[in-house]
Scaffold this active site. Structure first.
Site, PDB file in Angstrom:
ATOM      1  N   ASP A 560       0.844  -1.187   0.000  1.00 33.51           N
ATOM      2  CA  ASP A 560       0.000   0.000   0.000  1.00 33.51           C
ATOM      3  C   ASP A 560       0.889   1.250   0.000  1.00 33.51           C
ATOM      4  OD1 ASP A 560      -2.692   1.323   0.569  1.00 33.51           O
ATOM      5  OD2 ASP A 560      -1.520   2.012   2.292  1.00 33.51           O
ATOM      6  N   GLU A 589       1.549   0.143  -4.993  1.00 34.39           N
ATOM      7  CA  GLU A 589       1.098   1.416  -5.539  1.00 34.39           C
ATOM      8  C   GLU A 589       2.306   2.353  -5.641  1.00 34.39           C
ATOM      9  OE1 GLU A 589      -3.330   2.165  -3.891  1.00 34.39           O
ATOM     10  OE2 GLU A 589      -1.796   2.051  -2.340  1.00 34.39           O
TER      11      GLU A 589
END
Length: 696
Positions: A560, A589
């Site tokens: 994340d 990400e």
């Protein structure tokens, strides 16, 4: 970032036994404040702000948060807000000051311990707060008077004091004993030590603003500016692989890295449920063992008995006071993650675990990945599986479930996954989140509490930590037998709440990034960014993913907000995992939610991303080519809607299809000639609008 819950590390349980250290049996009531009967808590808030834009967010440990509006002017010159008794059932309350419209500009999370404040005969507590300051005041006079705002080591031989005004004198105390006195001066004021700071001791500075003052104003000295020095990294960075508990049936060794703490105690409990959860005071007996400090800031103790199944916490004393905390390296826990658990993992393996086979992949591009959530796959009534497994780990591998409508019958759950033809499931976070596992609300899992512990809300019995381990291993085995490996969504870039985090309570200031004004960095959008560039947190991340890979056969990790993790850590993660299994994939990400307060080289800046070795990233350029820009308005078009090509407001033509195709070829924005295995191509994930919503 979900802020509806917060973590807590106060706990209880029962245990007796002998140890190679001094041991006593006690009750957690001796060290944690007893429950106080509170009728009303009044928050007085003052500052150069528009009060109508601001509110309070209050929550108790393990409970849902709730907004309280500032509802009236009081004699503080601002607003008071009155908390209902629902927030006053235990010994403390957590709060944030935030804007009504959202989390932008929120304060750090703070804790009110009722026993620290004067209590009126009517059971009322008043606290005073100033906008932009983290200190909690006990009176209006204290809030408006002269005070210390910050005290810190400028370097190893100097201390700086910042205050609201000049002061006439100061006294330095080390572990409570006066060590130096002198005349004061204007803020900021610095003075020299006679020798390098000793991080095993607690330094505090007391000042008098006027010669006639009868009371001192004080502040603990923070070590933040020392953490990035060569001296600290040389003397306090630990490279051993034995942090946490090393268990054997006859002896367990406990090791904790706490270089700035002056005292550490181990508490061993019989049960994993504190009395604040069970309302059973008999559950709060524990055995105490003193830890010994050694080199590199390591505290350790050996306990000579079979502790399998017992629970434990540490009582740590430093500039945050004395707090009972969960070991960051705990690998199992009781209900709500309030106590770590000592387990012998081998007996918890399902039959066939040691011979569990996964199909080899030649490259990451061989994977077809489906993102999912533990609860969601089986939560709808149409799943039609066993009610006891609905929303649980074991529901993910229950075969034979179908849904019929009219003359059409379709497979659901596990069989549906197999029909998709996928070979990997990327599961939203299933480590221990800050929530009430006995009465869980919907939670995506992006509020980390204990990184190496499974979330208990998805087990059939969250009160016994071994149950979630057994059931999750059965789930991994069932998915593998269905041709699917598990990719774990991990969230190391922020925690649920910085001030109550076990990291911050054990080594105050080390594990987080701070702005120049002392506020927490907010690149995560959750008002706390972890400091992966610091060696001991980088080490923790690597140790953590290796534990999940080795103990649970996790075959991939999706990071994340990977843009908040430094490239050195990401490369170390990939290298360590590939030593375990070359087929383990790592991607994430490639962005941050906002700017971050660090000079560390982050993973997505210019050519830096190309320095990541074998680490992939989500290609939102490809997603936009498929379905259009991921706008909340949903009015963007991509190739699959066959709409007109998008145009920016200034009329610039954007060829979305070209963006999609270059992503598939391995070229990502301006960074050309990339290995396609570093580009994660996708049509939809849990962020923003779903594919269905955008098409609608």
């Amino acid at each position: 970032c979900e802020k509806n819950n917060s973590s807590s590390h106060s706990s209880g349980g029962t245990s007796t036994g002998t140890s190679t250290s001094n041991s006593t049996t006690s009750s957690s009531e001796e060290s944690s404040a007893p429950d106080v009967e509170i009728e009303t808590i009044t928050f007085h808030f003052r500052g150069d702000v528009n009060y109508d834009e601001w509110c309070l967010w209050l929550w108790e440990d393990g409970a849902q948060g709730k907004i309280y509006l500032f509802d009236g002017v009081d004699n503080f010159g601002a607003y008071g807000s009155y908390a209902a008794t629902e927030w006053a059932t235990r010994s403390k309350l957590n709060f944030i000051i935030r804007k009504k419209a959202g989390w932008d500009g929120q304060s750090p999370d703070r804790v009110i311990r009722y026993a620290d404040f004067p209590l009126s005969e009517d059971g009322e507590i008043d606290i005073w707060l100033l906008a932009g300051e983290t200190q909690i005041f006990k009176s209006e006079e204290e809030a408006m008077g002269d005070r210390i705002t910050s005290t810190y080591f400028t370097d190893w031989t100097h201390i700086t004091v910042e205050a609201t005004a000049a002061f006439v004198s100061y006294e330095l105390r080390v572990d409570g004993v006066a060590a130096k006195t002198g005349s004061g001066g204007a803020s900021p004021f610095s003075f020299a030590l006679e020798a390098d700071a000793d991080l095993s001791k607690i330094y505090s500075v007391y000042v008098k603003f006027e010669a006639t003052d009868t009371e001192w104003k004080s502040g603990w000295v923070k070590s933040n500016k020392l953490f990035d020095t060569a001296k600290f990294n040389s003397e306090y960075v630990y490279s051993g692989n034995d942090l946490g508990v090393t268990y054997t049936p006859t002896l367990s060794t406990f090791k904790l890295w706490a270089p700035t703490s002056s005292d550490v105690e181990l508490r061993i409990y019989q049960g994993g449920s504190p009395s604040t959860i069970t309302n059973d005071k008999n559950d709060d007996l524990f055995a105490v063992h003193s830890l010994t400090r050694s080199e590199k800031g390591i505290w350790s103790v050996d306990v000579a008995e079979d502790l399998a199944g017992k629970y434990y916490t540490y009582n740590v004393t430093n500039t945050n006071g004395t707090n009972e905390v969960v070991d960051p390296y705990a690998k199992a826990a009781g209900v709500n993650g309030f106590r770590g658990q000592i387990l012998d993992f081998d007996p918890l393996n399902p039959a066939g675990w040691d011979t569990l086979a996964f199909e080899d992949i030649e490259a990451p591009t061989d994977l077809t990945v489906y993102e999912m959530h533990v609860r969601d796959l089986t939560s709808d009534a149409s799943w039609n599986g066993s009610e006891a497994k609905r929303g649980k780990y074991l529901g993910l591998v229950e075969a034979g479930t179908t849904y019929t409508e009219g003359d059409v019958t379709v497979s659901t759950g596990y069989d549906h996954l197999k029909e998709l033809g996928i070979n990997a499931v990327q599961i939203l976070p299933f480590f221990d989140s800050a929530n009430n596992e006995l009465n869980p609300a919907y939670n995506w899992g992006y509020n980390p509490s204990n990184y190496n512990v499974l979330e208990g809300a998805y087990s059939s019995d969250p009160t016994h930590g071994e149950v979630r381990v057994q059931e999750f291993k059965q789930t991994i085995k069932g998915l593998a037998e269905g041709g699917m490996r598990v990719i774990m969504d991990v969230v190391y870039n922020h925690v649920n709440a910085a001030s109550s985090s076990n990291f911050n309570l054990i080594v105050p200031g080390y594990y987080f990034r701070y702005n120049e004004n002392g506020s927490l960095s907010n690149g995560s959008g959750c008002n706390n960014d972890t400091a992966s560039e610091r060696p001991m947190f980088s080490k923790f991340i690597v140790d953590s993913v290796c534990f999940w890979a080795e103990e649970y056969n996790i075959k991939g990790f999706r990071f994340d907000l990977m843009g908040l993790i430094d490239t050195g850590t990401m490369n170390a993660v990939k290298a360590a995992l590939n030593n375990i299994d070359p087929d383990i994939v790592v991607y994430g990400e490639p962005w941050a939610a906002a700017s971050t307060a660090t000079t560390a080289t982050m993973s997505t800046t210019g050519q830096v991303y190309s320095s990541l070795v074998g680490v992939g990233a989500f290609n939102d350029g490809g997603r936009n080519g498929i379905r259009g820009e991921n706008s909340w308005s949903g009015n963007q078009y991509g190739w699959m809607q066959k709409g007109e090509a998008d145009n920016l407001a200034d009329g610039t033509f954007i060829n979305r299809v070209k963006g999609m195709m270059t992503g598939m070829n391995g070229s990502y924005y301006a960074y050309s000639q990339w290995d396609p295995s570093k580009t994660i191509n996708y049509a939809s994930c849990h962020d923003n609008l779903t594919l269905y919503d955008q098409l609608s």
